[in-house]
Scaffold this motif. Structure first.
Motif, PDB file in Angstrom:
ATOM      1  N   PHE A 370       9.463 -11.426 -13.595  1.00 41.38           N
ATOM      2  CA  PHE A 370       9.745 -10.061 -14.060  1.00 41.38           C
ATOM      3  C   PHE A 370       8.736  -9.085 -13.434  1.00 41.38           C
ATOM      4  O   PHE A 370       9.097  -8.018 -12.934  1.00 41.38           O
ATOM      5  CB  PHE A 370       9.653 -10.043 -15.588  1.00 41.38           C
ATOM      6  CG  PHE A 370       9.824  -8.695 -16.219  1.00 41.38           C
ATOM      7  CD1 PHE A 370      11.082  -8.107 -16.321  1.00 41.38           C
ATOM      8  CD2 PHE A 370       8.728  -8.003 -16.728  1.00 41.38           C
ATOM      9  CE1 PHE A 370      11.240  -6.859 -16.920  1.00 41.38           C
ATOM     10  CE2 PHE A 370       8.879  -6.759 -17.321  1.00 41.38           C
ATOM     11  CZ  PHE A 370      10.145  -6.181 -17.415  1.00 41.38           C
ATOM     12  N   ALA A 371       7.455  -9.489 -13.440  1.00 40.17           N
ATOM     13  CA  ALA A 371       6.409  -8.621 -12.884  1.00 40.17           C
ATOM     14  C   ALA A 371       6.657  -8.394 -11.394  1.00 40.17           C
ATOM     15  O   ALA A 371       6.548  -7.255 -10.901  1.00 40.17           O
ATOM     16  CB  ALA A 371       5.034  -9.252 -13.112  1.00 40.17           C
ATOM     17  N   ALA A 372       7.004  -9.450 -10.671  1.00 36.60           N
ATOM     18  CA  ALA A 372       7.237  -9.318  -9.223  1.00 36.60           C
ATOM     19  C   ALA A 372       8.379  -8.333  -8.967  1.00 36.60           C
ATOM     20  O   ALA A 372       8.300  -7.473  -8.078  1.00 36.60           O
ATOM     21  CB  ALA A 372       7.554 -10.681  -8.624  1.00 36.60           C
ATOM     22  N   ASP A 373       9.449  -8.442  -9.760  1.00 41.22           N
ATOM     23  CA  ASP A 373      10.605  -7.539  -9.612  1.00 41.22           C
ATOM     24  C   ASP A 373      10.212  -6.099  -9.867  1.00 41.22           C
ATOM     25  O   ASP A 373      10.516  -5.206  -9.081  1.00 41.22           O
ATOM     26  CB  ASP A 373      11.682  -7.895 -10.651  1.00 41.22           C
ATOM     27  CG  ASP A 373      12.597  -8.969 -10.128  1.00 41.22           C
ATOM     28  OD1 ASP A 373      12.477  -9.285  -8.934  1.00 41.22           O
ATOM     29  OD2 ASP A 373      13.395  -9.491 -10.936  1.00 41.22           O
ATOM     30  N   ARG A 374       9.533  -5.896 -11.002  1.00 44.83           N
ATOM     31  CA  ARG A 374       9.214  -4.524 -11.400  1.00 44.83           C
ATOM     32  C   ARG A 374       8.194  -3.887 -10.456  1.00 44.83           C
ATOM     33  O   ARG A 374       8.320  -2.717 -10.092  1.00 44.83           O
ATOM     34  CB  ARG A 374       8.697  -4.484 -12.838  1.00 44.83           C
ATOM     35  CG  ARG A 374       9.765  -4.789 -13.860  1.00 44.83           C
ATOM     36  CD  ARG A 374      10.935  -3.836 -13.693  1.00 44.83           C
ATOM     37  NE  ARG A 374      12.017  -4.142 -14.596  1.00 44.83           N
ATOM     38  CZ  ARG A 374      12.241  -3.525 -15.747  1.00 44.83           C
ATOM     39  NH1 ARG A 374      11.435  -2.569 -16.150  1.00 44.83           N
ATOM     40  NH2 ARG A 374      13.265  -3.858 -16.497  1.00 44.83           N
ATOM     41  N   ILE A 375       7.174  -4.640 -10.088  1.00 45.64           N
ATOM     42  CA  ILE A 375       6.145  -4.068  -9.209  1.00 45.64           C
ATOM     43  C   ILE A 375       6.776  -3.714  -7.861  1.00 45.64           C
ATOM     44  O   ILE A 375       6.599  -2.597  -7.349  1.00 45.64           O
ATOM     45  CB  ILE A 375       4.958  -5.038  -9.007  1.00 45.64           C
ATOM     46  CG1 ILE A 375       4.219  -5.263 -10.329  1.00 45.64           C
ATOM     47  CG2 ILE A 375       3.996  -4.518  -7.943  1.00 45.64           C
ATOM     48  CD1 ILE A 375       3.169  -6.372 -10.297  1.00 45.64           C
ATOM     49  N   SER A 376       7.551  -4.637  -7.292  1.00 46.18           N
ATOM     50  CA  SER A 376       8.102  -4.370  -5.958  1.00 46.18           C
ATOM     51  C   SER A 376       9.086  -3.196  -6.011  1.00 46.18           C
ATOM     52  O   SER A 376       9.085  -2.332  -5.124  1.00 46.18           O
ATOM     53  CB  SER A 376       8.734  -5.618  -5.360  1.00 46.18           C
ATOM     54  OG  SER A 376       9.649  -6.155  -6.276  1.00 46.18           O
ATOM     55  N   ALA A 377       9.884  -3.133  -7.077  1.00 47.17           N
ATOM     56  CA  ALA A 377      10.839  -2.015  -7.182  1.00 47.17           C
ATOM     57  C   ALA A 377      10.089  -0.684  -7.276  1.00 47.17           C
ATOM     58  O   ALA A 377      10.472   0.298  -6.612  1.00 47.17           O
ATOM     59  CB  ALA A 377      11.726  -2.214  -8.418  1.00 47.17           C
ATOM     60  N   ALA A 378       9.023  -0.655  -8.051  1.00 47.15           N
ATOM     61  CA  ALA A 378       8.269   0.598  -8.220  1.00 47.15           C
ATOM     62  C   ALA A 378       7.590   0.998  -6.914  1.00 47.15           C
ATOM     63  O   ALA A 378       7.564   2.184  -6.549  1.00 47.15           O
ATOM     64  CB  ALA A 378       7.242   0.444  -9.339  1.00 47.15           C
ATOM     65  N   VAL A 379       7.063   0.028  -6.190  1.00 44.52           N
ATOM     66  CA  VAL A 379       6.404   0.331  -4.908  1.00 44.52           C
ATOM     67  C   VAL A 379       7.438   0.879  -3.915  1.00 44.52           C
ATOM     68  O   VAL A 379       7.214   1.909  -3.259  1.00 44.52           O
ATOM     69  CB  VAL A 379       5.699  -0.932  -4.343  1.00 44.52           C
ATOM     70  CG1 VAL A 379       5.270  -0.722  -2.899  1.00 44.52           C
ATOM     71  CG2 VAL A 379       4.498  -1.304  -5.212  1.00 44.52           C
ATOM     72  N   LEU A 380       8.603   0.230  -3.844  1.00 39.24           N
ATOM     73  CA  LEU A 380       9.634   0.676  -2.895  1.00 39.24           C
ATOM     74  C   LEU A 380      10.100   2.089  -3.245  1.00 39.24           C
ATOM     75  O   LEU A 380      10.301   2.936  -2.361  1.00 39.24           O
ATOM     76  CB  LEU A 380      10.827  -0.302  -2.906  1.00 39.24           C
ATOM     77  CG  LEU A 380      10.532  -1.670  -2.272  1.00 39.24           C
ATOM     78  CD1 LEU A 380      11.710  -2.609  -2.468  1.00 39.24           C
ATOM     79  CD2 LEU A 380      10.202  -1.531  -0.784  1.00 39.24           C
ATOM     80  N   LYS A 381      10.249   2.349  -4.535  1.00 35.40           N
ATOM     81  CA  LYS A 381      10.719   3.673  -4.967  1.00 35.40           C
ATOM     82  C   LYS A 381       9.694   4.741  -4.619  1.00 35.40           C
ATOM     83  O   LYS A 381      10.039   5.796  -4.073  1.00 35.40           O
ATOM     84  CB  LYS A 381      10.974   3.624  -6.485  1.00 35.40           C
ATOM     85  CG  LYS A 381      11.747   4.791  -7.013  1.00 35.40           C
ATOM     86  CD  LYS A 381      12.576   4.387  -8.241  1.00 35.40           C
ATOM     87  CE  LYS A 381      13.485   5.525  -8.678  1.00 35.40           C
ATOM     88  NZ  LYS A 381      12.762   6.582  -9.408  1.00 35.40           N
ATOM     89  N   LEU A 382       8.441   4.442  -4.888  1.00 39.07           N
ATOM     90  CA  LEU A 382       7.379   5.421  -4.580  1.00 39.07           C
ATOM     91  C   LEU A 382       7.315   5.689  -3.072  1.00 39.07           C
ATOM     92  O   LEU A 382       7.147   6.832  -2.642  1.00 39.07           O
ATOM     93  CB  LEU A 382       6.023   4.883  -5.045  1.00 39.07           C
ATOM     94  CG  LEU A 382       5.543   5.342  -6.404  1.00 39.07           C
ATOM     95  CD1 LEU A 382       4.250   4.619  -6.788  1.00 39.07           C
ATOM     96  CD2 LEU A 382       5.291   6.856  -6.427  1.00 39.07           C
ATOM     97  N   ARG A 383       7.467   4.633  -2.286  1.00 39.67           N
ATOM     98  CA  ARG A 383       7.420   4.817  -0.830  1.00 39.67           C
ATOM     99  C   ARG A 383       8.618   5.656  -0.361  1.00 39.67           C
ATOM    100  O   ARG A 383       8.468   6.485   0.530  1.00 39.67           O
ATOM    101  CB  ARG A 383       7.430   3.455  -0.118  1.00 39.67           C
ATOM    102  CG  ARG A 383       6.070   2.770  -0.167  1.00 39.67           C
ATOM    103  CD  ARG A 383       6.090   1.483   0.640  1.00 39.67           C
ATOM    104  NE  ARG A 383       4.803   0.799   0.566  1.00 39.67           N
ATOM    105  CZ  ARG A 383       4.646  -0.504   0.742  1.00 39.67           C
ATOM    106  NH1 ARG A 383       5.703  -1.267   1.014  1.00 39.67           N
ATOM    107  NH2 ARG A 383       3.448  -1.041   0.683  1.00 39.67           N
ATOM    108  N   ALA A 384       9.775   5.433  -0.995  1.00 40.45           N
ATOM    109  CA  ALA A 384      10.974   6.201  -0.613  1.00 40.45           C
ATOM    110  C   ALA A 384      10.794   7.680  -0.971  1.00 40.45           C
ATOM    111  O   ALA A 384      11.231   8.577  -0.246  1.00 40.45           O
ATOM    112  CB  ALA A 384      12.197   5.626  -1.307  1.00 40.45           C
ATOM    113  N   GLU A 385      10.143   7.931  -2.093  1.00 40.48           N
ATOM    114  CA  GLU A 385       9.944   9.304  -2.533  1.00 40.48           C
ATOM    115  C   GLU A 385       8.920  10.055  -1.676  1.00 40.48           C
ATOM    116  O   GLU A 385       8.987  11.256  -1.509  1.00 40.48           O
ATOM    117  CB  GLU A 385       9.439   9.319  -4.002  1.00 40.48           C
ATOM    118  CG  GLU A 385      10.543   9.019  -4.993  1.00 40.48           C
ATOM    119  CD  GLU A 385       9.983   8.763  -6.389  1.00 40.48           C
ATOM    120  OE1 GLU A 385      10.730   8.217  -7.210  1.00 40.48           O
ATOM    121  OE2 GLU A 385       8.823   9.103  -6.653  1.00 40.48           O
ATOM    122  N   ASN A 386       7.930   9.304  -1.176  1.00 43.75           N
ATOM    123  CA  ASN A 386       6.865   9.919  -0.360  1.00 43.75           C
ATOM    124  C   ASN A 386       6.812   9.250   1.006  1.00 43.75           C
ATOM    125  O   ASN A 386       5.903   8.485   1.277  1.00 43.75           O
ATOM    126  CB  ASN A 386       5.492   9.758  -1.019  1.00 43.75           C
ATOM    127  CG  ASN A 386       5.488  10.190  -2.465  1.00 43.75           C
ATOM    128  OD1 ASN A 386       5.743  11.333  -2.764  1.00 43.75           O
ATOM    129  ND2 ASN A 386       5.240   9.247  -3.359  1.00 43.75           N
TER     130      ASN A 386
END
Ligand code: PLP
Length: 387
Positions: A370-386
């Motif tokens: 669960f942690a791997a999923d959530r962390i990677s999704a949040a990192v990808l989203k932040l990178r997409a936003e910036n």
């Protein structure tokens, strides 16, 4: 069973109490309110007997004798009693301490205080992987050295120091060696005689025991280690830590030590495989992820990772389903980059893009996935936003 959220992955800050430890704590709190220093009735005797048993259990975790254990309010107090107590009893000719840049604030704080009092403190450099080279210690030891203090396992990056080699060097030179083992307990073999340590600090709440309890182990050798008390009152704990003992906390700490010793080898393997599983998944899902500090020797449940183009200060608020940390708990609120991360050669941006993940006794595979999923999704989203 549904996953309980938020998922706790900050076991270096503190650990939840083991249910068995909690049982012991509650029972002692309810049934044994006597003061172990009351020598004239059975309330005092039974409290004293319980403390004696706990003393033995704590001593067994570090391969020591029960008479060598001084109960304290935690590792912070143990570190202070050790460093300030040795300094207060030091001869004029020996006023140099040797330590490292990897110490917890509860070692660094008293050392800074001693520097202001005129003591000299030499801090050994470590390599980029966060590990001390014992040869550097040999090069700076001299007749003026009073004590060497080295953390056993670092609380942010989890790197394990060559305690045994350091102990051998100190022993050969007749210099005292103090070791802060708050994070190492329950993970490393802390046989103090084999390690060549003279003083060692422990904390109950890092090993699934209660907060506000810990111990300083002091080698009973001949001639005895010269230490002066730093606080005054009753004669408890050989006068080095006066004050009525926290009986329920101490008894629970004893039980926590018993469990830690019993489970250590299996638990180390389990944690290491969970940690590898988490790191592998993160690496599969993400580019630009790096481990801070050596992969080994390292605490089995520790990951300190940085993500390129990400700030931990932006990432963590998006991950409230996980309990993670951007650094050590005692630095929370301090927004300056972690000195430990900078000392590995990271620049301020890299340090600010790092998070600490601490797995523990009750962490499951499901939680790690669960942690791997959530962390990677949040990192990808932040990178997409910036971008
Ligand atoms: C390495 C180390 N030493 C000492 C301490 C302080 O322990 P306590 O909270 O028991 O005072 C900690 C706690 O974070 C630690 O990680």
């Amino acid at each position: 069973m549904a996953l309980k959220k938020p998922v706790y992955l900050d076991h270096h800050a503190t650990t939840p109490m083991d249910p068995q430890v909690l049982d012991v704590l509650e029972r002692t709190q309810r049934q044994f309110f006597g003061n172990p220093a009351s020598g004239s009735h059975s309330f005092g005797w039974s409290a004293e007997a319980l403390v004696k048993k706990a003393r033995l259990q704590v001593a067994q975790l570090v391969g020591a004798g029960e008479k060598e254990i001084i109960f304290t309010s935690g590792a912070t107090e143990a570190n202070n009693i050790a460093l300030l107590g040795i300094a207060a009893a030091s001869p004029q000719s020996q006023r140099t301490f040797i330590s490292t840049h990897l110490e917890h604030s509860s070692v660094e704080g008293p050392l800074k205080h001693l520097e202001k009092q005129g003591f000299k403190v030499t801090r050994l450099d470590h390599d980029k992987s966060g590990i001390i080279n014992p040869e550097k210690l040999s090069a700076v030891l001299n007749d003026e050295t009073l004590l060497v203090s080295v953390i056993a396992a670092q609380n942010e990056i989890g790197t394990v120091q060559p305690v045994k080699e350091i102990g051998q060097i100190c022993g050969a030179q007749g210099v005292l060696f103090h070791c802060d083992a708050a994070q190492a307990a329950g993970h490393l073999d802390l046989d103090v005689r084999a390690l060549g340590v003279d003083l060692l600090s422990l904390s109950a709440h890092k090993i699934y025991g209660p907060k506000g309890v810990g111990a300083l182990w002091v080698n009973r050798k001949h001639p005895p280690i010269n230490m002066a008390p730093t606080s005054f009152g009753g004669g408890q704990e050989g006068g080095l830590r006066p004050g009525t003992l926290n009986v329920p906390g101490i008894v629970a700490f004893g039980e926590a030590c018993r469990l830690a010793l019993l489970q250590r080898d299996k638990e180390v393997q389990r944690l290491r495989s969970l940690k590898n599983r988490l790191l592998e998944q993160l690496k599969e899902k993400l580019d630009g992820i790096h481990l801070n500090g050596a992969a080994e020797p390292r605490l089995p449940g520790n990951l300190n990772v940085r993500f390129e183009d990400i700030r931990a200060g932006q990432l963590l608020p998006r991950l409230t389903v996980l309990a993670l940390s951007a650094g050590s708990a005692c630095r929370s609120g301090d927004t300056s980059p972690s000195p430990v991360l900078l000392s590995l050669g990271l620049d301020t941006l890299q340090a600010a893009s790092s998070i600490r993940i601490g797995l523990g006794r009750f962490t499951t595979e499901e939680e790690v996935d669960f942690a791997a999923d959530r962390i990677s999704a949040a990192v990808l989203k932040l990178r997409a936003e910036n971008p």
